[in-house]
Design an enzyme around this catalytic site. Structure first.
Site, PDB file in Angstrom:
ATOM      1  N   CYS A   1       0.830  -1.211   0.000  1.00  5.62           N
ATOM      2  CA  CYS A   1       0.000   0.000   0.000  1.00  5.62           C
ATOM      3  C   CYS A   1       0.865   1.262   0.000  1.00  5.62           C
ATOM      4  O   CYS A   1       1.504   1.536  -1.011  1.00  5.62           O
ATOM      5  CB  CYS A   1      -0.974  -0.062   1.166  1.00  5.62           C
TER       6      CYS A   1
ATOM      7  N   GLU B   1      -0.154  -8.356   5.439  1.00  2.91           N
ATOM      8  CA  GLU B   1       0.240  -8.355   6.865  1.00  2.91           C
ATOM      9  C   GLU B   1      -0.963  -8.157   7.782  1.00  2.91           C
ATOM     10  O   GLU B   1      -0.887  -8.453   8.974  1.00  2.91           O
ATOM     11  CB  GLU B   1       1.322  -7.281   7.124  1.00  2.91           C
TER      12      GLU B   1
ATOM     13  N   HIS C   1      -2.881  -5.360   1.844  1.00  4.05           N
ATOM     14  CA  HIS C   1      -2.121  -5.591   3.084  1.00  4.05           C
ATOM     15  C   HIS C   1      -2.121  -7.050   3.509  1.00  4.05           C
ATOM     16  O   HIS C   1      -2.869  -7.422   4.417  1.00  4.05           O
ATOM     17  CB  HIS C   1      -2.775  -4.798   4.228  1.00  4.05           C
TER      18      HIS C   1
HETATM   19  N1  GLN Z   1      -3.654   6.306   1.205  1.00  9.75           N
HETATM   20  C1  GLN Z   1      -2.317   6.053   1.673  1.00  9.75           C
HETATM   21  C2  GLN Z   1      -1.295   6.863   0.876  1.00  9.75           C
HETATM   22  O1  GLN Z   1      -1.625   7.430  -0.108  1.00  9.75           O
HETATM   23  C3  GLN Z   1      -1.994   4.576   1.627  1.00  9.75           C
HETATM   24  C4  GLN Z   1      -2.943   3.818   2.535  1.00  9.75           C
HETATM   25  C5  GLN Z   1      -2.381   2.564   3.125  1.00  9.75           C
HETATM   26  O2  GLN Z   1      -1.180   2.331   3.183  1.00  9.75           O
HETATM   27  N2  GLN Z   1      -3.278   1.747   3.629  1.00  9.75           N
HETATM   28  O3  GLN Z   1      -0.161   6.906   1.230  1.00  9.75           O
END
Ligand code: GLN
Length: 212
Positions: free
Chosen positions: A78, A173, A171
């Site tokens: 992410c 994790e 994710h």
């Molecule tokens: N929206 C976050 C970003 O742009 C990422 C979200 C996440 O890691 N769950 O950095």
């Protein structure tokens, strides 16, 4: 074997727990010196804008790029994937441009802040993978050297690998899903001892730029 977790912000504790659960010793990385002696690195989910600021505050940018250049595996989830991407839609500067993809932050909009989906990830076996997406990015463009590992049902790309860099928009994790961390541990073991397993191959950095 030790694998680092970039521990500036975000869900680094969950990555550390996942690594410990598969028999790898997790190391929290906050300073350049913490990169010494680790065989791979996870970049957690969280907020990429904050991570960008903290990476620069602690002078981690060049040490992280140098670490990647050794061919050791990196795994971003992410926000961690955003940190690793060469291009960010909308013109934000890249942070560690190691992965030849373009990502769009918060791509699912307000309606769908978070959702879960079962994905097929053929390189990790037949069993579907339960994936948790939270204010997730999407991968809009994939460069020629990048392997697509998973897509949503509508075809959008959510997991990729380019040589020693692996990234997911979701994710593992947080979903009790160890298969990506096991992949990273296997890549780390091969990097530490290239004579093992698949036999001697050119160092990944030396293959950079070659068509595959
Ligand atoms: N929206 C976050 C970003 O742009 C990422 C979200 C996440 O890691 N769950 O950095």
């Amino acid at each position: 074997m030790k694998i680092g977790v970039l521990a500036l912000q975000g869900d680094f504790a969950e990555h550390a727990r996942m690594l410990a659960s598969i028999g790898v010793e997790p190391v929290e990385v906050r300073l350049p010196v913490d990169l010494d002696g680790i065989s791979g690195l996870c970049l957690p989910g969280g907020e990429s804008t904050t991570m960008r600021r903290l990476i620069d505050r602690w002078d981690l940018r060049q040490p992280l790029l140098d670490f990647a250049a050794t061919g050791a595996p990196l795994f971003g989830t992410c926000a961690g994937m955003i940190v690793l991407s060469r291009e960010i839609t909308g013109g934000e500067d890249p942070i560690l441009p190691l992965l030849d993809v373009t990502v769009q932050r918060n791509a699912f909009g307000r309606q769908l802040d978070s959702f879960e989906a079962d994905l097929t990830v053929p390189v990790l076996g037949d069993q579907p993978m339960h994936a948790v997406f939270i204010r997730a990015p999407i991968i809009d463009r994939v460069g020629p050297g990048v392997d697509v590992l998973a897509r949503l049902d509508d075809g959008r790309v959510v997991a990729v690998r380019e040589r020693n860099v692996v990234a997911t928009a979701f994710h593992p994790e947080l979903a009790g899903e160890p298969r990506f961390h096991r992949l990273i541990a296997t890549m780390a073991a091969e990097h530490d001892d290239p004579g093992e397993g698949a036999g001697r191959r050119p160092h990944p950095t030396r293959r950079a730029g070659l068509p595959r």
